[in-house]
Enzyme design. Sequence first.
Site, PDB file in Angstrom:
ATOM      1  N   THR B  40       0.832  -1.208   0.000  1.00 20.77           N
ATOM      2  CA  THR B  40       0.000   0.000   0.000  1.00 20.77           C
ATOM      3  C   THR B  40       0.864   1.254   0.000  1.00 20.77           C
ATOM      4  O   THR B  40       0.557   2.239  -0.684  1.00 20.77           O
ATOM      5  CB  THR B  40      -0.926  -0.006   1.235  1.00 20.77           C
ATOM      6  OG1 THR B  40      -1.746  -1.170   1.170  1.00 20.77           O
ATOM      7  CG2 THR B  40      -1.799   1.237   1.290  1.00 20.77           C
ATOM      8  N   HIS B  43       1.958   1.843  -3.468  1.00 20.32           N
ATOM      9  CA  HIS B  43       0.898   2.420  -4.305  1.00 20.32           C
ATOM     10  C   HIS B  43       0.818   3.939  -4.103  1.00 20.32           C
ATOM     11  O   HIS B  43       0.645   4.697  -5.052  1.00 20.32           O
ATOM     12  CB  HIS B  43      -0.466   1.799  -3.976  1.00 20.32           C
ATOM     13  CG  HIS B  43      -0.583   0.368  -4.385  1.00 20.32           C
ATOM     14  ND1 HIS B  43      -0.299  -0.075  -5.657  1.00 20.32           N
ATOM     15  CD2 HIS B  43      -0.969  -0.738  -3.683  1.00 20.32           C
ATOM     16  CE1 HIS B  43      -0.494  -1.375  -5.724  1.00 20.32           C
ATOM     17  NE2 HIS B  43      -0.886  -1.811  -4.542  1.00 20.32           N
TER      18      HIS B  43
END
Lengths: 342, 342, 342, 342
Positions: B40, B43
Amino acid sequence: MQAIAKLRSGPGGDLIETPRPEPAPRELLVRVKAASICGTDVHIYDWDPWAAGRVKPPLVLGHEFGGIVEAVGEQVTSFRPGDLVSAETHIVCDRCYQCRVGQAHICQDVSILGVDRDGAFAEFVTIPEQNAWLNPPDMSPEVAAIQEPMGNAVHTVLAGAVAGLRVAVLGCGPIGLLSVAVARACGASAVYAVEPSAYRRGLAARLGATLTLDPRDTNPADRVRELTGGEGADVVLEMSGNPGAVVHGLRMARNGGRVSLLGLPPRPLEIDLSNDVVMRGLTLQGIAGRRMYATWYQTRELLASGQVDPAPLITHRFDLASFGKAFELVKRGECGKVVLLP
Amino acid sequence: MQAIAKLRSGPGGDLIETPRPEPAPRELLVRVKAASICGTDVHIYDWDPWAAGRVKPPLVLGHEFGGIVEAVGEQVTSFRPGDLVSAETHIVCDRCYQCRVGQAHICQDVSILGVDRDGAFAEFVTIPEQNAWLNPPDMSPEVAAIQEPMGNAVHTVLAGAVAGLRVAVLGCGPIGLLSVAVARACGASAVYAVEPSAYRRGLAARLGATLTLDPRDTNPADRVRELTGGEGADVVLEMSGNPGAVVHGLRMARNGGRVSLLGLPPRPLEIDLSNDVVMRGLTLQGIAGRRMYATWYQTRELLASGQVDPAPLITHRFDLASFGKAFELVKRGECGKVVLLP
Amino acid sequence: MQAIAKLRSGPGGDLIETPRPEPAPRELLVRVKAASICGTDVHIYDWDPWAAGRVKPPLVLGHEFGGIVEAVGEQVTSFRPGDLVSAETHIVCDRCYQCRVGQAHICQDVSILGVDRDGAFAEFVTIPEQNAWLNPPDMSPEVAAIQEPMGNAVHTVLAGAVAGLRVAVLGCGPIGLLSVAVARACGASAVYAVEPSAYRRGLAARLGATLTLDPRDTNPADRVRELTGGEGADVVLEMSGNPGAVVHGLRMARNGGRVSLLGLPPRPLEIDLSNDVVMRGLTLQGIAGRRMYATWYQTRELLASGQVDPAPLITHRFDLASFGKAFELVKRGECGKVVLLP
Amino acid sequence: MQAIAKLRSGPGGDLIETPRPEPAPRELLVRVKAASICGTDVHIYDWDPWAAGRVKPPLVLGHEFGGIVEAVGEQVTSFRPGDLVSAETHIVCDRCYQCRVGQAHICQDVSILGVDRDGAFAEFVTIPEQNAWLNPPDMSPEVAAIQEPMGNAVHTVLAGAVAGLRVAVLGCGPIGLLSVAVARACGASAVYAVEPSAYRRGLAARLGATLTLDPRDTNPADRVRELTGGEGADVVLEMSGNPGAVVHGLRMARNGGRVSLLGLPPRPLEIDLSNDVVMRGLTLQGIAGRRMYATWYQTRELLASGQVDPAPLITHRFDLASFGKAFELVKRGECGKVVLLP
């Protein structure tokens, strides 16, 4: 062939010569390579009240075994001579509600090998094809034999979650010992083994117990609460049938915990349902036999993968003729699993 | 204090000096000792479409961490300075149906540390008391940090039975690797790890995979069927988000098997529901976050008991200032878990 | 005897004269009193790609029926002439993993009545004793017949909790309609029935739907969310196989909800796993057949107790010779269940 | 304000004038519109050994109620004056293992309204915001009040499957009666209600029992076995706490059945675990309180949908000053639920 039989009502057994049995059309004839002694065999041998009420002599004893298929009945389709097999010892009716919904292990009309029909303490035994379990050819016949009691342990341990949980095992006879090993293999973070015999506590430690307790030295319920920061064990496996152990088991379980009962108390016992079960939201499970046949697949996998190594459990071996010594040893309890080698 | 922040929309990040945050009345201020990098974080760093749609800069990145409580808000009652804590990174509303029935991990109004509020790639971070998890004082801060992704693995593996079952893990990033270890510790009889990176297949083997497969060399669905005698895997854990892996995962599951999906495919994908799901009676489970807080207890127990040893997973360490190298390494994939040490 | 058969590859069917079949040793010969038409029969009649790939003419069609035992094979022990029976139409291998662990409904080697062997659109049919289900003598043969599709509904509805929950049913063919009735009888607090045919929406209301929706007038996912205060349905039963309905079904389920899939989409379809399944923690279940035989017991009880009254479902009756009209009616969809009376 | 209080140790109660309580920052002040009498209130009123060991006078009695929010503490965010509320009466610690894993109903450090802090037999009561349950404004305050005991029934009935199953309910006090209604609404195919009071058997029939039994006329275990073709009930709900009923309950359950225990036996009792539990594979569940708050949602839905109509249960109403008559009536048992109207 040679066999160990109960020839008449009353204690004891006899080594007999008897004709080799013939398999029925859907049965297998198996040459027994190893057969292990179970507590049930001792009950029959000693002719306790349960045995006196159920068993009809003459009867060949024994139900835990591994052996080689010698011959097959004419309608048998899945086995052939030379296969190494074990047996699910509950022969079920296939018609009752339980059998029809996947709960055949609690069939309403069960017949048991070595209890209700001739068993496996013999050179040969016949079993229904449906009850035969095929083993890999290189499995030790002794391990093949103990899959049946290991199945009891697997059924008990896996009747709920154990991974990452703290498990107490009450009673370290062979099934209790196997439960210790199975619980640990399946991710239990602690296994507290409670057992009065020092010999068996030693085996429990070898099979993976993280702590062993002598219930004569300490109150096991208090001790387990202490070990778990006051919370109690997530899972309690009662494998002894000892009435005191049952009560301790309820009290050492955490609120909302699981108490799985496999041991058979010899008589009714007092339980404080309000304080020990209802208000604390416990779940009690009666455990009988093995799931047919989910338990056998799980047992096979735990053995084949090496997750469970039952070798330390098998402590003594006898030939059939020495069955008397074998039974005496089992009754004394200074042993793990005792195997007869016909 | 120093922190790694996203200061504006677009790729990249900055090492900044920023004031030490103040804890609100029910919050803790924690001095971060170790913080690990999650997909994450990448990202957000790379500013992919998901991040662009959700994240509002400026934002301090990072959510997996272990640290020491530095100060507590005035209404905090369960923690005090000096405690070693980790954090559940989902900050939930406590009011929605899911929160009220024990499914807070899928709260309808969740806010995530390092995504929706300032995170842990910093010398200090504030967290709600309710999200703090107390660790034993002697736990390594790195292990404290990776309890959060290990919780994802524990949640996924233990969302159904694994003991005595054959498990396939698709994708061996850190959560996949931890799933390998957890599945094996919880009694899986086989763990087939499917992963294109040789480096990560090596880690999978170290963490307990019984077999590793390169999906570029072999059709993994065919290979798993072959390995299981044609039956298929009992349990499939899809940890990659790769659309091809999802399809392989469905096809390698046995009839009636479980397919647990944690990986997030970047786009919709075609599924042959009739043949791959409905007629074969599969169960598919979407897995998000960690059960609050059952998963944390399970994770704690698996670590404390030694059932899972995550040490081989932690392969690289960097100081905060080297975050650029750290992110590049994570993107290259020649690593296990990468830890920042503020 | 008369029978409706597929004599050659291609669309259509024929009314034929054919010899009365003989029961094998473990089979029953049944005189068919009522046989109902299923979507599967239509697929074979129309010779769609699935049928073309599986069915080997000549074949007598039909599998849902109630009838009177006319004669029994010599090894049959549980039935006798005069018994009113229905049939579980999946004839299973009894050897595979699934059969051995209580999941025979997803047997790896199943054979289906009226698909893989001669079926029940005939004056007589033979079935294995093991597949026969004994009904009370006063049950209507039509109700006896529809226990098989009702079993699909019972299996789907009861594959998870429904009591006190809000349930959406997508597709109101006969199994969908029965699902409406079963869900309501089992405590669903709301049943939203989604179906484009006004005729079938009317039947859904009669069978207990608390609300019916035409998916052409409204977005059913949005509407169900609105009806549930934004939360979504607790349980979604996808009975249509319509690709659009599947997607709507996922989107109308609440976070953590259950989506049970019985409908068979004719082709692969695109699913947004990340947003519609993984992050929202949905569980998807493929549902095939009926639990053998737990579903049959549940179905029997729901009928015998009056909890479910299937009478409104049976809307049309034809003699065998009018099978063409019957099939046309089923294809038009202006009907509930259509029954043939041999 | 007026209230019914226990002012000193010993039997009885007093109608007192006492200051209206002040809500703490996270509490609500509620004007009580209806409060119903529970068996627990009677235990305290009569000062039985349990009450003598737990209750510390002075104490306002009562915990089941519906009322209107009069004022809210300063940190309350989800309620406002005018809301019609009920209360979950278990005030839990939010810190123990059970509270943290979704099992707060068996919190290790619970405090109970009307037992451990002032209750609701008064014009006003204060409750924590967290324990308040918002009702639709048009709900009858009497129904609002009985959601709490109905929650006990819902928790017990739905602690396992009931749809299409045969259920026995032992003891038809208010919770038993509500269990009859809930079981029937949730698809039970038969509900056998066992109760010595003819008045309450009459209520059981009105609430949906398919058969009522007087345990003084017949052996209920034998009778239930007879009614179920020898199999036994699938589900037994023990709501009486009568030791004899517990034993009958175990014996009337089918092999593999569920026995849920909510009644609190006043003393330990003898159970034949071997024959009545272990060998028959029963599951016993201790049931305490209500799932927080899943049970409340289920209860709300069963009421709002009309699946359960509790109206016949509420048989008597009294003003506060007549509390003595009300308690006498409850003790006599010729009543359903008795409501006080402050």
